[in-house]
Design a protein around this motif. Structure first.
Motif, PDB file in Angstrom:
ATOM      1  N   SER A 126       0.825  -1.218   0.000  1.00 41.87           N
ATOM      2  CA  SER A 126       0.000   0.000   0.000  1.00 41.87           C
ATOM      3  C   SER A 126       0.851   1.256   0.000  1.00 41.87           C
TER       4      SER A 126
ATOM      5  N   VAL B 189      -5.159   3.799   5.825  1.00 40.46           N
ATOM      6  CA  VAL B 189      -5.370   2.414   5.391  1.00 40.46           C
ATOM      7  C   VAL B 189      -6.681   1.914   5.974  1.00 40.46           C
TER       8      VAL B 189
ATOM      9  N   ARG C 253      -1.464   5.651   8.640  1.00 37.09           N
ATOM     10  CA  ARG C 253      -0.243   4.924   8.334  1.00 37.09           C
ATOM     11  C   ARG C 253       0.875   5.278   9.310  1.00 37.09           C
TER      12      ARG C 253
END
Length: 333
Positions: A81, A86, A157
């Motif tokens: 990613s 997220v 993140r």
């Protein structure tokens, strides 16, 4: 700002198409945010990959020696990613189309909140396991600051990287609790909004068959694996304090020991057999009264026994570095 939505899958051909479509629809509510959808597959043998390939998604799949586990999927998606945020969900979930704007608004206003989620609406209640889960959740305070975000959510993140990794590849269960504890020990908080996050469809199979499958898939080893991870990382005390299930499994061991004592005693006196039968039946009766269902009461006791039996196997399971790269390949970049 960019959002990475991770869909963890293992043989989800019946639901993966609808799950991806629900994410695409939800992303339309946040058009100013760049996004990517990552299908993190743990080795599906059905048509999951074929169906997912029809959509504008990234598909990553584990390769040997990596093995399927609840902790592998999120970390597999995370390592591919790019997003500052997220979102995690299962391949049999449908994302609420209006959740993301409210989630981002809350995260923007609360910079020390690592992740937010909402209600997990269990659609399939034919299975006793999911009926028990709904009852257990209903008995707790569902919204506000939480000690974990079971069922997924939207995470920062930066917070995940500070905690070391997204999910522990060694865990066959409790991976979301493990992440939450690592975040909380670093001063981050988690929040559950008073609104729906996803619809979850779950397993539509016999509950006792599900228990045996969870044994063979090593899902039931999760508690022991969590204890070992906590011990190795210096947070065993917190793991035990925050998981009442561990005390419950220890109680099951004491119950087994007393039953064995009574059974041995029955060889010498009939009262031992009477005591054995009474102590065998009493927990089932008590749980049936509590659950207002003999079926649920009996299943609860059987499930406890399965979990207790699996605990030592989980403690003794070998571990890999949870932050190591998960062996995998990009099937659709």
């Amino acid at each position: 700002m960019k959002l990475s939505v991770i869909l963890k899958t293992l043989n989800e051909e019946n639901r993966i198409g609808a799950a991806i479509e629900s994410v695409i629809a939800a992303l339309e509510a946040v058009p100013d945010i760049e996004s990517e959808i990552i299908v993190a597959d743990s080795g599906s043998k059905d048509r999951t990959i074929e169906i997912a390939s029809r959509y504008p998604v990234i598909i990553a799949q584990i390769q040997a020696p990596a093995k399927a586990s609840c902790g592998v999927g999120p970390q597999l998606g995370f390592q591919y990613s790019k997003g500052e945020f997220v979102a995690l969900m299962d391949g049999d979930m449908l994302l609420d189309p209006t959740f993301l704007p409210e989630a981002f608004d809350y995260l923007d206003k609360h910079p020390r909140v690592a992740g937010v989620s909402g209600d997990i609406n269990e659609v399939n209640l034919d299975n006793l396991e999911f009926t028990r889960r709904v009852q257990r959740i209903a008995s707790q305070v569902k919204h506000g600051v939480r000690d974990r975000l079971n069922g997924g959510g939207v995470y920062r993140r930066a917070a995940i990287e500070e905690a070391g990794y997204f999910s522990d590849r060694n865990l066959h269960a409790f991976e979301e609790f493990d992440l939450a504890q690592r975040l909380r020990l670093r001063g981050w908080t988690l929040y559950r909004l008073d609104r729906r996050y996803v619809d979850h469809f779950g397993h539509n199979i016999n509950s006792y068959v599900l228990l045996t499958r969870r044994w063979s898939s090593k899902y039931l080893l999760g508690t022991g694996e969590l204890l070992r991870a906590g011990w190795q990382q210096g947070r065993l005390k917190q793991v035990v304090q925050e998981n009442p299930e561990i005390k419950l499994w220890l109680g099951v061991y004491a119950w087994w020991a007393i039953l064995l004592f009574c059974l041995i005693g029955s060889l010498f006196h009939p009262i031992g057999l009477i005591a054995f039968v009474a102590l065998l039946v009493l927990p089932v009766v008590a749980m049936s009264i509590k659950k207002k269902s003999l079926e649920l009461g009996l299943y609860a006791i059987v499930a406890w026994c399965f979990h207790a039996a699996a605990l030592p196997f989980g403690i003794l399971s070998r571990r890999k570095d949870p932050g190591s790269w998960i062996e995998s390949t990009l099937l659709k970049p």
